[in-house]
Write a protein that holds these residues in place. Structure first.
Motif, short mmCIF file in Angstrom:
data_model
loop_
_atom_site.label_atom_id
_atom_site.label_comp_id
_atom_site.label_asym_id
_atom_site.label_seq_id
_atom_site.Cartn_x
_atom_site.Cartn_y
_atom_site.Cartn_z
N UNK A 166 22.55 34.97 -6.97
CA UNK A 166 21.39 34.07 -6.92
C UNK A 166 21.52 33.07 -5.78
N UNK A 167 22.71 32.56 -5.57
CA UNK A 167 22.92 31.62 -4.46
C UNK A 167 22.79 32.31 -3.11
N UNK A 168 23.34 33.54 -3.04
CA UNK A 168 23.32 34.27 -1.77
C UNK A 168 21.89 34.61 -1.34
N UNK A 169 21.05 34.99 -2.32
CA UNK A 169 19.70 35.43 -1.97
C UNK A 169 18.64 34.41 -2.37
N UNK A 170 19.04 33.18 -2.57
CA UNK A 170 18.12 32.13 -3.02
C UNK A 170 16.90 32.01 -2.12
N UNK A 171 17.10 32.02 -0.80
CA UNK A 171 15.99 31.82 0.14
C UNK A 171 15.08 33.04 0.26
N UNK A 172 15.55 34.18 -0.19
CA UNK A 172 14.77 35.42 -0.06
C UNK A 172 13.97 35.73 -1.32
N UNK A 181 19.62 31.30 -18.65
CA UNK A 181 18.19 31.44 -18.87
C UNK A 181 17.35 30.43 -18.09
N UNK A 182 17.96 29.73 -17.13
CA UNK A 182 17.21 28.75 -16.34
C UNK A 182 16.77 29.37 -15.02
N UNK A 183 15.51 29.06 -14.64
CA UNK A 183 14.99 29.54 -13.38
C UNK A 183 15.31 28.52 -12.30
N UNK A 184 16.59 28.45 -11.92
CA UNK A 184 17.06 27.44 -10.96
C UNK A 184 17.41 28.06 -9.61
N UNK A 185 16.70 29.11 -9.27
CA UNK A 185 16.94 29.76 -7.98
C UNK A 185 15.60 30.26 -7.45
N UNK A 186 15.54 30.58 -6.17
CA UNK A 186 14.32 31.10 -5.56
C UNK A 186 13.28 30.02 -5.35
N UNK A 187 12.09 30.45 -4.91
CA UNK A 187 10.98 29.53 -4.67
C UNK A 187 9.68 30.12 -5.19
N UNK A 188 8.67 29.27 -5.35
CA UNK A 188 7.41 29.72 -5.91
C UNK A 188 6.69 30.64 -4.92
N UNK A 189 6.17 31.73 -5.44
CA UNK A 189 5.47 32.68 -4.60
C UNK A 189 4.16 32.08 -4.11
N UNK A 190 3.92 32.22 -2.81
CA UNK A 190 2.69 31.68 -2.23
C UNK A 190 1.54 32.65 -2.43
#
Length: 316
Positions: free
Chosen positions: A260-266, A307-316
């Motif tokens: 999750x950390x490695x691919x957080x920005x993707x 169970x926390x959504x603490x990675x990635x970003x909101x889809x535009x």
């Protein structure tokens, strides 16, 4: 008791619901298959009236769906008949009989033995499809013997085994007497060959590019790759003799954190739709009958307890 929406044989369904019936009336004999007939006596029926607008709307929708399925089935059968017209399968008797004797022993194993064997193949869990790759030792003496010919092409037992890896055999009948197994095995092989022709024609017409087919393909590809990578990682982590919960918390939780950390920005997540998902505590396992791969969707992956959504970003 037979309901209008029950998945009965089309001949039975048509006899009961496409005609005006009388109590005490006898229907048939109705031919279901080449050597199978049925007689029905009508003892009575129950009408469920659609009263509200919602009930009438739902009934109309169900009727349209049922009739559309019946029409589609007729069109499909006509298409398959045209596709297979003039094609003839000829079996080599000696090789066929030897193969039937080998496979028949596997088919008539106890339910417990078959369940263990089928569970090894997660997409065929608890179904009557035959997967032959566990019978290689028994087949090795006939692997290069000719089994059948189709349009001038000779299939050896080895060719047949390779075909079954991509298309497990599906028997037309669920209960097969031992003296009828050879006949049903032959029909299952013929159905496999038929499906090969259908698949080849589907590729020719570009159905593999259709979005729903691509989505299904990617779903299973992701699932199988994830299982492969999970098993590969756990083998290297020496996780043998650990229970499932301990494996997840001790090995997979930290592994998933790193990913999750490695691919957080993707990673982009549609959080609006995500929040609308309502989960229950009841697992649902859906299958369809009479197909080579009956499981509709892969099982939900057990990869982490987080169970926390603490990675990635909101889809535009």
């Amino acid at each position: 008791q037979i309901g209008w929406d029950n998945p009965e044989h089309e001949v039975i369904h048509n006899a009961l619901f496409n005609n005006t019936l009388q109590k005490g009336q006898t229907l048939g004999p109705l031919k279901l298959e080449r050597d199978s007939y049925v007689l029905l006596k009508v003892n009575g029926w129950t009408d469920k009236l659609a009263v509200t607008n919602k009930q009438m709307s739902e009934r109309r929708r169900d009727v349209v769906e049922k009739l559309s399925e019946k029409k589609a089935s007729k069109l499909y059968n006509r298409y398959v008949s045209g596709l297979m017209k003039g094609k003839k399968v000829e079996f080599k008797r000696d090789t066929f009989e030897k193969l039937v004797n080998i496979v028949g022993v596997e088919y008539y194993k106890s339910d417990q033995d078959k369940k263990i064997a089928f569970n090894k193949k997660f997409w065929n869990k608890d179904n009557q499809e035959m997967i032959l790759d566990d019978l290689e030792n028994q087949m090795k003496n006939i692997l290069d013997k000719p089994l059948l010919t189709i349009e001038g092409s000779v299939w050896t037992v080895r060719d047949f085994k390779e075909a079954v890896k991509a298309h497990p055999l599906v028997f037309r009948k669920r209960r097969i007497p031992k003296n009828k197994f050879g006949e049903q095995f032959k029909l299952a092989v013929v159905d496999l060959i038929r499906d090969q022709y259908i698949t080849k024609d589907a590729y020719k017409k570009g159905y593999d590019k259709v979005n729903v087919v691509q989505r299904n393909y990617r779903m299973w590809k992701d699932n199988l790759l994830a299982l492969y990578q999970k098993n590969k990682y756990l083998e290297s982590a020496d996780s043998k003799d650990k229970d499932q919960g301990e494996i997840i918390t001790a090995y997979l939780d930290p592994y998933i954190d790193k990913l999750q950390k490695k691919y957080n920005d993707a990673i982009e997540i549609n959080t609006d739709d995500f929040e609308k998902i309502k989960l229950t505590n009841i697992d649902m396992f859906v299958i369809q009958r009479d197909v080579p791969f009956p499981v509709i969707v892969p099982g939900f992956p057990q990869l982490t307890t987080h169970n926390k959504l603490d990675y990635g970003k909101k889809m535009k």
